[in-house]
Enzyme design. Structure first.
Site, PDB file in Angstrom:
ATOM      1  CE  LYS A 116      -0.452  -0.012   5.059  1.00 16.09           C
ATOM      2  NZ  LYS A 116      -1.397  -0.020   6.205  1.00 16.09           N
ATOM      3  CE1 TYR A 122      11.541  32.646   1.356  1.00 13.97           C
ATOM      4  CE2 TYR A 122      11.952  30.281   1.346  1.00 13.97           C
ATOM      5  CZ  TYR A 122      11.573  31.437   0.682  1.00 13.97           C
ATOM      6  OH  TYR A 122      11.229  31.388  -0.648  1.00 13.97           O
TER       7      TYR A 122
END
Length: 385
Positions: A40, A268
């Site tokens: 999965k 940043y």
């Protein structure tokens, strides 16, 4: 999906490690136990079809996924109809005929599901179902004798349904304290007595239970996290019956190298300030690739040395403090081995306070996957192109 990529960031998937881990589990649990390879979430971020094929080559007899779309995708990518696929999650009743036509078994846990699915009968092919019993996970599953017997009655009354399996899922099999595991196991034994049909498959073991309790797993084990070479928990590392081989590694290359002076700031928020003159390298990977902003301060490998991430991780790039000047194009290893040093998936998970399952699952489709056998590239998958 393209076989080429043009960005200096990639993940490597060691299919030999997958093969080894599956074979080791088969030897551990014995020939009477089927290995269900859980692929999965794009095989936990490793690549669904490549891992599925490798697991089957290594001796797995079935595959398992989370929802119907994932199962259908495996069929489209080449998994033949003679390989059973089990959907572990819920599936709407109207899709039962489609699943049956593709030899995809569905998990059932409610009697009213059958009432709705019968509307679409008869099916061209009978639908295999696995009844999920909730022994204490509290997620999916029937909890009462009445619920179980109502589902059994529906299966017995309609030839479109075949009870192929019954199963449960353990909540704490990866913990050292076995009290709750024992409670769930005993509850499962008790609930099995409610069945008037004996299905071919009875399975309760995930990777943790399969590794720790090979005598308590009936005749199938759902092999998920440890198929990829990862321990189910930190507690289990010392309890592993055999060594696991980690299959996932993550790499990039320096795209820019510059010398900054003491006092200059990086990225940043200007959260990092160079204390002295430093060499800073830019690496083309960021949080849009699944390399989260929380990875700030983590160290990666470059030229065999640890290099800390400085400043905030950007969407597509990040900066690292180099041990010395290095040329553009130098390989950077974020997960994996370089010159005898190693960064594991567990190391990354510990830094962001999560479990190892989450790390390869989080590395996004933007990062190409390179598949290796015998240390040679056999396939490249680039989902962007």
């Amino acid at each position: 999906m393209e076989k080429a990529f043009y960005r200096d960031t990639w993940a490597e998937i060691d299919l030999d490690a997958i093969f080894y881990n599956v074979q080791s589990m088969k030897q551990h649990v014995g020939s009477h136990v089927e290995v269900i390879a859980v692929v999965k979430a794009n095989a936990y971020g490793h690549g669904d079809i490549q891992v599925a094929k490798t697991a089957l080559e290594a001796g797995a007899t079935r595959l398992a996924v989370a929802f119907l779309d994932e199962a259908l995708a495996l069929r489209k990518k080449g998994i033949s109809l003679d390989v059973p696929i089990l959907v572990l999650g819920a599936t709407k009743p109207q899709y039962a005929p489609l699943a049956a036509s593709q030899n995809i078994a569905l998990t059932v846990f409610r009697a009213d599901w059958f009432e709705q699915a019968i509307v679409y009968a008869p099916y061209e092919q009978p639908l295999n179902v696995h009844m999920k019993l909730d022994t204490g996970m509290g997620r999916l599953g029937a909890k009462t004798k009445e619920e179980v017997q109502q589902m059994i009655y529906a299966i017995e009354q309609h030839p479109s349904f075949i009870l192929e399996g019954v199963y449960t899922h353990f909540a704490t099999a990866d913990e050292q304290n076995i009290d709750y595991f024992s409670f769930q196991y005993d509850t499962f034994l008790h609930m099995l007595e409610w069945l008037s049909i004996q299905p071919p498959l009875i399975h309760c073991a995930n990777s943790a239970a399969g590794l720790r309790y090979p005598d308590r797993i009936f005749n199938a084990v759902r092999f998920g996290i440890s198929m990829y070479g990862l321990a189910p928990s930190q507690e289990m590392k010392s309890l592993l019956p055999y060594p696991l081989k980690e299959a996932f590694s993550l790499h990039s290359r320096l795209t820019h190298v510059k010398k900054v002076k003491g006092g200059e700031k990086i990225s940043y928020g200007a959260t990092y300030e160079a204390e002295t003159d430093e060499w800073i390298g830019t690496v083309p990977i960021g949080y849009a690739d699944g390399w989260l902003r929380r990875m700030q301060h983590f160290s990666v490998l470059v030229d065999g040395k640890r290099a800390p991430i400085v400043g905030r991780v950007c969407m597509d790039q990040m900066m690292i403090r180099l041990p010395y000047e290095l040329p553009v194009g130098t390989k950077v290893t974020l997960i994996g081995e370089q010159q005898g040093d190693r960064i594991s998936v567990d190391d990354v998970a510990a830094h962001v306070n999560t479990i190892n399952y989450e790390i390869p699952c989080t590395i996004s489709y933007r990062v190409p996957r390179i598949f290796l056998k015998n240390k040679s590239i056999i396939e490249v998958r680039n989902a962007v192109l």
